[in-house]
Design an enzyme around this catalytic site. Sequence first.
Site, PDB file in Angstrom:
ATOM      1  N   HIS A 190       0.827  -1.209   0.000  1.00 49.22           N
ATOM      2  CA  HIS A 190       0.000   0.000   0.000  1.00 49.22           C
ATOM      3  C   HIS A 190       0.858   1.256   0.000  1.00 49.22           C
ATOM      4  O   HIS A 190       2.051   1.206   0.300  1.00 49.22           O
ATOM      5  CB  HIS A 190      -0.957   0.025   1.198  1.00 49.22           C
ATOM      6  CG  HIS A 190      -0.290   0.056   2.538  1.00 49.22           C
ATOM      7  ND1 HIS A 190      -0.107  -1.077   3.309  1.00 49.22           N
ATOM      8  CD2 HIS A 190       0.229   1.077   3.279  1.00 49.22           C
ATOM      9  CE1 HIS A 190       0.491  -0.751   4.444  1.00 49.22           C
ATOM     10  NE2 HIS A 190       0.713   0.557   4.455  1.00 49.22           N
TER      11      HIS A 190
ATOM     12  N   HIS B  60       4.071   7.247   3.510  1.00 55.14           N
ATOM     13  CA  HIS B  60       5.015   6.131   3.424  1.00 55.14           C
ATOM     14  C   HIS B  60       4.613   5.176   2.301  1.00 55.14           C
ATOM     15  O   HIS B  60       3.520   5.266   1.752  1.00 55.14           O
ATOM     16  CB  HIS B  60       5.118   5.377   4.763  1.00 55.14           C
ATOM     17  CG  HIS B  60       3.876   4.628   5.159  1.00 55.14           C
ATOM     18  ND1 HIS B  60       2.885   5.182   5.943  1.00 55.14           N
ATOM     19  CD2 HIS B  60       3.452   3.371   4.870  1.00 55.14           C
ATOM     20  CE1 HIS B  60       1.920   4.289   6.132  1.00 55.14           C
ATOM     21  NE2 HIS B  60       2.233   3.183   5.490  1.00 55.14           N
TER      22      HIS B  60
ATOM     23  N   GLU C  48       7.840   1.278   4.952  1.00 56.73           N
ATOM     24  CA  GLU C  48       7.314   0.264   5.868  1.00 56.73           C
ATOM     25  C   GLU C  48       7.548  -1.098   5.241  1.00 56.73           C
ATOM     26  O   GLU C  48       7.304  -1.291   4.055  1.00 56.73           O
ATOM     27  CB  GLU C  48       5.799   0.479   6.077  1.00 56.73           C
ATOM     28  CG  GLU C  48       5.160  -0.589   6.975  1.00 56.73           C
ATOM     29  CD  GLU C  48       3.648  -0.399   7.162  1.00 56.73           C
ATOM     30  OE1 GLU C  48       3.090   0.602   6.673  1.00 56.73           O
ATOM     31  OE2 GLU C  48       3.042  -1.271   7.813  1.00 56.73           O
TER      32      GLU C  48
END
Lengths: 141, 141
Positions: free
Chosen positions: B7, B80, B131
């Site tokens: 994502h 992010h 991440e």
Amino acid sequence: MIGSLNHVGVATPSIEASLAMYRDLLGATRARAPFDLPAQGVRVCFIDLPNSQIELIEPLGEDSPIHGFLAKNPKGGQHHVCFEVEDILAARDALRAKGATILGTGEPRIGAHGTPILFVHPQDMGGVLVELMETPKEGAQ
Amino acid sequence: MIGSLNHVGVATPSIEASLAMYRDLLGATRARAPFDLPAQGVRVCFIDLPNSQIELIEPLGEDSPIHGFLAKNPKGGQHHVCFEVEDILAARDALRAKGATILGTGEPRIGAHGTPILFVHPQDMGGVLVELMETPKEGAQ
């Protein structure tokens, strides 16, 4: 309207250095050959992931629109998100009808994947610079 | 090492307002129910795209790490990028061995998809907050 997340655009002062980082630190080894997009003032390079791509973007020429971004973010950073659409003109007209601002003249240009693209003003997109790109036809790159 | 782009994390002052924008302007209608992640000081909501997701992130509580981002970017913006990895501890150890800094204690936490996550310092990732998230096992959400 929007379909797949085609790529995340990442500005960098050096495509070569970024490629080395993605390869050596993150193990992302499937990079394509970098190439220039003189009309847009950028040099780009795609890193393939199983479901999407990272587009590395480096300034090309003194008037590159990426210089301003790198002045604020010297190491580089997330620059835009690109969503695919079936019909770029229909997408543009639908966005304008709802009050969104298309950057530049509003006439689509040919993007890094060879299909028409346009950018929507980040002020209308929750602070995110959104690229819309017509989905490549079957069999095209 | 990295696999799919799970994502793109997008910070927003209001998940509800962002959902309305993605739905009404971009036609992205497949949103999941928002939920709180108190341990991380955020409320999150995933928008499903055919190949990936947008994670909307709103501050939760006075100590939310998102407040600082929104102070600089009041409309929100790209926060992010999340890549999947097969083994979060192996990924962490490999990154550390190459000199990258893992944020926080370096012990993985359970992320929004219920699997262990960690964040890599943007200074080591070309200015991008990365991440890493362990891929959910087959059949899991």
